[in-house]
Design a protein around this motif. Structure first.
Motif, PDB file in Angstrom:
ATOM      1  N   PHE A 177       0.695  -0.880  -0.042  1.00 43.33           N
ATOM      2  CA  PHE A 177      -0.021   0.072  -0.148  1.00 43.33           C
ATOM      3  C   PHE A 177       0.765   0.330  -0.272  1.00 43.33           C
ATOM      4  O   PHE A 177       0.484   2.330  -0.110  1.00 43.33           O
ATOM      5  N   GLN A 178       2.653   1.458   0.264  1.00 43.63           N
ATOM      6  CA  GLN A 178       2.868   2.322   0.943  1.00 43.63           C
ATOM      7  C   GLN A 178       3.484   2.628  -0.491  1.00 43.63           C
ATOM      8  O   GLN A 178       3.746   4.155  -0.612  1.00 43.63           O
ATOM      9  N   PRO A 183      -2.877   7.243  -3.107  1.00 43.45           N
ATOM     10  CA  PRO A 183      -4.080   7.814  -3.934  1.00 43.45           C
ATOM     11  C   PRO A 183      -4.029   8.244  -5.113  1.00 43.45           C
ATOM     12  O   PRO A 183      -5.262   8.750  -5.599  1.00 43.45           O
ATOM     13  N   LYS A 184      -3.418   9.256  -4.751  1.00 44.94           N
ATOM     14  CA  LYS A 184      -2.854  10.654  -6.704  1.00 44.94           C
ATOM     15  C   LYS A 184      -2.781   9.364  -7.283  1.00 44.94           C
ATOM     16  O   LYS A 184      -3.100   9.323  -8.526  1.00 44.94           O
ATOM     17  N   VAL A 186      -3.200   6.347  -7.251  1.00 44.79           N
ATOM     18  CA  VAL A 186      -5.276   5.669  -7.900  1.00 44.79           C
ATOM     19  C   VAL A 186      -5.620   6.665  -8.812  1.00 44.79           C
ATOM     20  O   VAL A 186      -6.477   6.046  -9.804  1.00 44.79           O
ATOM     21  N   GLU A 187      -6.750   7.099  -8.537  1.00 46.52           N
ATOM     22  CA  GLU A 187      -6.999   8.144  -9.058  1.00 46.52           C
ATOM     23  C   GLU A 187      -6.097   8.620 -10.739  1.00 46.52           C
ATOM     24  O   GLU A 187      -7.135   8.732 -11.123  1.00 46.52           O
ATOM     25  N   LYS A 188      -5.273   9.017 -10.973  1.00 47.30           N
ATOM     26  CA  LYS A 188      -4.479   8.994 -12.076  1.00 47.30           C
ATOM     27  C   LYS A 188      -5.173   8.179 -13.013  1.00 47.30           C
ATOM     28  O   LYS A 188      -5.156   8.308 -14.155  1.00 47.30           O
ATOM     29  N   TRP A 189      -4.898   7.070 -12.031  1.00 48.95           N
ATOM     30  CA  TRP A 189      -5.204   5.873 -13.183  1.00 48.95           C
ATOM     31  C   TRP A 189      -6.165   5.369 -13.869  1.00 48.95           C
ATOM     32  O   TRP A 189      -7.140   5.314 -14.372  1.00 48.95           O
ATOM     33  N   ILE A 200      -9.597  -1.061  -5.347  1.00 48.80           N
ATOM     34  CA  ILE A 200      -8.758  -1.806  -3.994  1.00 48.80           C
ATOM     35  C   ILE A 200      -9.060  -0.962  -2.937  1.00 48.80           C
ATOM     36  O   ILE A 200      -9.679   0.020  -3.244  1.00 48.80           O
ATOM     37  N   PRO A 201      -9.106  -1.006  -1.802  1.00 53.70           N
ATOM     38  CA  PRO A 201      -9.669  -0.379  -0.478  1.00 53.70           C
ATOM     39  C   PRO A 201      -8.093   0.414  -0.159  1.00 53.70           C
ATOM     40  O   PRO A 201      -6.783   0.608  -0.707  1.00 53.70           O
ATOM     41  N   THR A 202      -8.883   1.736   0.342  1.00 56.50           N
ATOM     42  CA  THR A 202      -8.133   2.850   0.716  1.00 56.50           C
ATOM     43  C   THR A 202      -8.368   2.816   2.447  1.00 56.50           C
ATOM     44  O   THR A 202      -8.424   2.226   3.133  1.00 56.50           O
TER      45      THR A 202
END
Length: 432
Positions: A177-178, A183-184, A186-189, A200-202
């Protein structure tokens, strides 16, 4: 006659060298035993405002009740200090106060020592899904505990807490996860692939507790798909629901694989659905995650490189049975086995799970005969074309080959269109 060094004697019940608190005149301070002790930095002790368990200043969540902790030097902390100061002045009354403050520590020790049934949930907190299982990272040497559906005292939100030994499998999950689930990124993808969400969980928080235990906090994931299947007649899903879930999981695996990792243990127990977010599906359980392509260089195909048969026996790929490091085809094949079970309730080897080698031989026999695998799974029913396409593509993959995600997504979207549903419509748990 007092000993040299001007050391002071304590009245019974007082603890002069326990802690020092910076602040005003009301703060309790320890009496130093020497000049050196007087110059030591003050050590702040914090307590959970809900259960009064002792916590570290860096914690964001209480490890005993799961409640959210106030940030910084909250009024609750100052109140605890004042209470300790009053207790120090009262003398013997301190022992009663200490016993109250240490209840959280006692509850934690009871959980981590001998496994046993969890206490009944209180009205204000739900610890319904407490369970203990042998740690995959330390087989036979300890317990990995997970507490799900714990409700915070302040925000009334529900979270999932995972707890394991410091050097257990949870270390791999935290590292994944690290490194890969920022998060950035994931949003870009998601934007580049035109996806409304990703399965995929946060990870909300992670860290160490008492130096020996590692924890991770996630939003409440809902119910596992296996729990849903257990309540369904025949333990099966409809084609519409199965293909809906499959499409979301193919998206998730593509993201994981693009970031040089494989899940390593795709199974119905690690797939979650939530009644409050019916359009979302979550792929969880990353304790077996593996970096298959570090530095853009694929790992080599080597049998018995790792312990054979790691993962959920019913669904793991043949590579994992042989002790080979998992690759992208391992995830895709495991997901294909899941799809067969969702649609038809069992796999040809489901009745032989007590015999690991028999399961392995069955998978090896069907690897080059997908038609026979579907015939034995489907019985007299005609398998859908999307199932045939997916299984043939997954079983034909070479060890280092990249799956054709785009082709699979196109096939699944076409199948959903024939069923008159949009690819990312809500999945009603009433029809799951």
């Amino acid at each position: 006659m007092e000993p040299a060094g001007n050391s002071r004697r304590c009245r019974p019940g007082t603890r002069l060298a326990r802690a020092q608190y910076p602040g005003g005149a009301d703060d309790a301070r320890a009496a130093p035993a020497s000049e050196g002790a007087a110059n030591r930095p003050a050590r702040v002790i914090r307590f959970c405002p809900e259960c009064r368990g002792r916590v570290q200043p860096s914690f964001h969540f209480c490890p005993y009740c799961g409640g959210s902790l106030p940030a910084g030097d909250a009024p609750e902390d100052r109140g605890s200090r004042e209470e300790l100061a009053e207790a120090a002045a009262d003398g013997p009354g301190l022992k009663k106060r200490e016993a109250h403050l240490c209840q959280g520590d006692q509850r934690k020790k009871a959980k981590c020592s001998t496994p046993g049934p969890s206490p009944p949930p209180s009205p204000s907190k739900s610890l319904e899904s407490f369970k203990e299982q042998t740690s995959p990272g330390l087989p036979g040497k300890g317990k990995a505990m997970s507490v799900s559906d714990s409700e915070t005292a302040l925000s009334k939100q529900r979270f999932s807490l995972k707890l394991d030994f410091k050097n257990g499998r949870l270390f791999h999950e935290q590292n994944f996860f690290q490194r890969a689930v920022k998060p950035k990124e994931v949003e870009k993808w998601k934007k580049s692939h035109f996806l409304p969400f990703l399965a995929i969980p946060t990870c909300i928080s992670f860290g160490l507790h008492l130096g020996d235990y590692r924890f991770m906090v996630f939003p409440d994931l809902g119910r596992s798909l296996q729990a849903v299947l257990d309540e369904r007649p025949g333990h099966v899903l409809s084609e519409k629901t199965a293909f809906h879930i499959l499409l979301r999981l193919v998206d998730a695996l593509e993201f994981i694989h693009d970031n040089e990792y494989v899940h390593g243990n795709v199974s119905t127990e690690n797939i979650f659905v939530h009644p409050d977010t019916p359009s979302q599906v979550t792929l969880a359980g990353y304790s077996c995650v593996f970096r298959y392509c570090p530095g853009n260089k694929h790992v080599a195909y080597v049998e018995r490189k790792r312990t054979p048969h790691q993962g959920t026996l019913e669904f793991i790929s043949l590579d994992l049975h042989k002790g080979i490091d998992p690759s992208r085809r391992s995830d895709m094949q495991a997901l294909g086995y899941c799809l067969l079970k969702w649609l038809y309730g069992a796999l040809p080897w489901t009745s032989q799970l007590s015999d690991t080698l028999a399961v392995m031989r069955n998978k090896e026999r069907f690897m080059n005969n997908v038609a026979e695998l579907m015939r034995q799974s489907c019985g007299q029913r005609k398998p859908p074309e999307a199932l045939k396409t997916y299984l043939n593509a997954a079983m034909a993959l070479q060890y280092e080959e990249k799956p054709n995600y785009g082709m699979l997504e196109t096939v699944l979207m076409a199948a959903l269109k024939e069923l008159r549903v949009e690819p990312y419509d809500s999945i009603s748990l009433l029809t799951v």
